[in-house]
Design a protein around this motif. Structure first.
Motif, short mmCIF file in Angstrom:
data_model
loop_
_atom_site.label_atom_id
_atom_site.label_comp_id
_atom_site.label_asym_id
_atom_site.label_seq_id
_atom_site.Cartn_x
_atom_site.Cartn_y
_atom_site.Cartn_z
N PHE A 458 -50.84 22.57 -21.26
CA PHE A 458 -52.38 23.48 -22.23
C PHE A 458 -51.37 23.76 -23.10
N ALA A 459 -50.23 23.74 -23.21
CA ALA A 459 -49.42 24.38 -24.54
C ALA A 459 -49.73 23.36 -25.83
N LYS A 460 -49.47 22.35 -25.13
CA LYS A 460 -50.24 21.37 -26.44
C LYS A 460 -51.76 21.40 -27.14
N ALA A 461 -52.20 21.92 -25.83
CA ALA A 461 -53.53 22.20 -26.55
C ALA A 461 -54.12 23.91 -26.77
N GLY A 462 -52.92 24.14 -26.96
CA GLY A 462 -52.94 25.63 -27.38
C GLY A 462 -52.50 26.80 -27.18
N VAL A 463 -53.31 26.85 -26.02
CA VAL A 463 -53.92 27.43 -25.02
C VAL A 463 -51.74 28.67 -24.53
N PRO A 464 -51.75 29.31 -24.30
CA PRO A 464 -50.72 30.30 -24.57
C PRO A 464 -50.37 30.04 -23.33
N ALA A 465 -49.29 29.97 -22.55
CA ALA A 465 -48.98 29.63 -21.70
C ALA A 465 -47.34 29.31 -21.41
N ILE A 466 -47.28 29.59 -19.75
CA ILE A 466 -45.26 30.41 -19.38
C ILE A 466 -45.24 29.67 -18.01
N SER A 467 -44.38 29.18 -17.57
CA SER A 467 -43.70 28.77 -16.18
C SER A 467 -42.61 30.03 -15.75
N PHE A 468 -43.14 30.79 -14.99
CA PHE A 468 -42.34 31.88 -14.63
C PHE A 468 -41.04 31.47 -13.97
N LYS A 469 -39.95 32.03 -14.31
CA LYS A 469 -38.80 31.19 -13.18
C LYS A 469 -38.18 32.83 -13.08
N ALA A 470 -37.93 32.50 -11.29
CA ALA A 470 -37.36 33.77 -10.55
C ALA A 470 -35.90 33.44 -11.43
N GLY A 471 -35.41 34.76 -11.04
CA GLY A 471 -34.35 35.37 -11.69
C GLY A 471 -33.14 35.31 -11.13
N ASN A 472 -31.71 34.73 -11.71
CA ASN A 472 -30.55 34.50 -11.23
C ASN A 472 -29.45 35.47 -10.88
N ASP A 473 -30.10 37.18 -11.05
CA ASP A 473 -28.96 38.20 -11.31
C ASP A 473 -29.47 38.59 -9.41
N LEU A 474 -29.58 38.14 -8.51
CA LEU A 474 -29.67 38.47 -7.28
C LEU A 474 -28.95 40.08 -7.25
#
Length: 558
Positions: A458-474
């Motif tokens: 989607f980013a390549k097509a211009g659409v604002p997009a993120i892939s959420f990533k869990a935190g590492n500070d448990l």
């Protein structure tokens, strides 16, 4: 009470601490757990594309979307909206093992599939691999980047030759230079190496595997490349793929260089410099293999919650439903690549996110829940959707992707895959603060995470997009435990049969993450704002080109 967690070679004793939970809203750790336990079980056979497991997986997701209260959001057939979008793919599978030999002044060297070399099934439109004494040439990182005044080829004509390349960017080991330091650019991705070789008419590519710059071990390379391969259906597949796409073990490369009178480490050091010159490896490679090649149809699954005020504007939640299916057995004889974390966890979030939206107040904008196919084969389902959108990309507010979520209890922080600057991230950070949590930039940008999840299509097509990533500070164990868990997963489970449901998983963290993403989705779905990329982003110009479609529909930012 002491809790002992065992990792690859490390035992970490942790004292359990009281958890001050962030808001989990209506998200149930038990329901999230059940979806993962079901989809990650042996009964779903690793959710391989174009297998009976695909049918079973799609039926499960559709059933859950229906129960949640969604409407079909897929393609229209005979005037009726369906639950799926058909995705035509080229499927290719090598019959038996390929025969690969290298000839040089020191004699012959046979490379066996899965041990010294991983040969991908051909995706250039042919049903066989036939390479006959093709010269081998080392071209460093195989990068041609005019905007950075960088050219590893230096006019070398590689037509009919097999190029040997390093994975990642020239900056990887030094941590600084023309490619953004440790943060991998697209030039560092293995997909780019293959694409550039095809553009130059090479006969093939050998990517030298090293664990640190690849960000995963040889087992992951072997398991991902020696099974059935897929690609989108292309008019000219040879323009995108060489006949011979492979990875080789580092030890093979060292021996190859030695027999050419060269030192591999010295060549690596030279490749980090702009003045690098290609090296003749004084060897040839021959390869033969037959493959079964056919065009098949896989499916994206699409659920829809129509907006009450602006139904033509959409917020998309996405996750990939596929994994590697049934493959070669591991040392324990297990041949089912379950993909419980990757990515039954993302699908469990997608289903429960749909439930939360459908049971809550109807949002102003439409919300689309998109479970895409063939992510593991190159982000193909999302690439197909971006090229054939069911809802206009110009009026897609943003994409929130989840791929391998955190299953190790509450987290103090959160992140996204890779590095990017966009309003969507600012919004995520703002919502996270409401949970008392903080944002941490991807702790391993050198792994190229931005280019490895479906948001990138989607980013390549211009659409604002993120892939959420869990935190590492448990909350229980901090970053020491979080990083240890991540290392153990990458080494022992990622793209291996051991990515199975774990009884020790703590789903409270995933529930909190789901609530955070729900808060962000509600914010987007009930506003008149159109988040954009930063002014210096490579995706900004594409998004701006469609600005007229959004004129009068609220404000662009940035």
């Amino acid at each position: 009470m002491k809790i002992v967690h065992l990792f690859a070679a490390t035992a970490i004793a942790l004292v359990a601490v009281p958890v001050v939970a962030a808001d989990t809203g209506s998200f149930s750790p038990q329901r999230l757990s059940q979806h993962i336990q079901t989809l990650g079980s042996d009964a779903y056979e690793g959710r391989g594309v174009n297998t009976r497991a695909e049918v079973k997986t799609i039926d499960y997701i559709v059933g859950q979307f229906k129960a949640a209260g969604l409407q079909p959001g897929g393609e229209v057939v005979n005037g009726q909206r369906q639950w799926t979008q058909r995705v035509p793919l080229l499927q290719s599978e090598i019959a038996g093992d390929p025969m690969v030999t290298i000839q040089n002044a020191g004699g012959g060297m046979r490379l066996t599939q899965g041990n010294e070399i991983s040969v991908r099934a051909p995706q250039n439109g042919q049903n066989q691999i036939r390479i006959d004494n093709a010269p081998l040439v080392f071209v460093g990182y195989g990068v041609s980047a005019p905007e950075r005044s960088w050219d590893d080829f230096k006019g070398q004509d590689v037509r009919g030759k097999v190029i040997v390349v390093l994975v990642n960017d020239p900056d990887f080991e030094g941590g600084e230079g023309d490619f953004g330091g440790k943060a991998m650019t697209y030039y560092g991705r293995w997909t780019y190496k293959y694409e550039e070789a095809a553009r130059r008419g090479a006969a093939g590519v050998m990517i030298v595997h090293e664990t640190a710059p690849a960000s995963y071990g040889w087992n992951t390379v072997k398991n991902s490349n020696t099974n059935v391969q897929f690609d989108i259906v292309r008019k000219d597949p040879a323009a995108a793929h060489t006949p011979f796409e492979t990875w080789i073990q580092r030890d093979v490369a060292v021996e190859l260089f030695r027999k050419a009178g060269l030192d591999f480490e010295q060549a690596k050091q030279a490749a980090k410099r702009r003045d690098f010159q290609p090296l003749d490896l004084k060897s040839t490679v021959s390869a033969t293999a037959n493959a079964k090649v056919e065009t098949i149809t896989s499916h994206n699954v699409v659920g829809l919650l129509p907006g009450k005020a602006h139904p033509d504007e959409t917020v998309i939640y996405s996750a990939h439903w596929d994994h590697l299916g049934i493959g070669k057995p591991d040392a324990n004889g297990d041949n089912i690549y379950n993909g419980a974390l990757d990515n039954a966890s993302g699908i469990s979030h997608l289903i429960e996110q749909a439930r939360a939206f459908a049971k809550g107040p109807r949002p102003d904008r439409s919300v689309v829940f998109l479970a895409v196919t063939a992510e593991e084969k190159g982000l193909l389902g999302s690439e197909y959707y971006a090229a054939n959108p069911l809802y206009p990309l110009s009026k897609t507010v943003g994409v929130l992707n989840t791929d391998s979520m955190g299953l190790n209890g509450p987290e103090k922080n959160f992140s996204i895959s890779g590095t990017a600057k966009l309003d969507l991230l600012d919004d995520l950070i703002a919502e996270g603060k409401k949970q008392g949590r903080y944002f941490t930039a991807d702790p391993h940008p050198e792994s190229g995470g931005f280019y490895r999840s479906d948001h990138f299509s989607f980013a390549k097509a211009g659409v604002p997009a993120i892939s959420f990533k869990a935190g590492n500070d448990l909350v229980n164990g901090g970053t020491a435990r979080g990083e240890a868990i991540a290392r153990e997963y990458t080494e022992k489970r990622y793209h291996q049969p051991d990515d199975e449901f774990q009884s020790v998983w703590d789903f409270r963290g995933q529930a909190e993450d789901a609530q955070l993403l729900h808060m962000l989705g509600e914010r987007l779905a009930n506003s008149r704002e159109w988040p954009n990329w930063s002014s210096d982003s490579e995706f900004r110009a594409t998004r701006d080109q469609s600005g007229a479609d959004r004129a009068g529909s609220g404000g662009e930012r940035g």
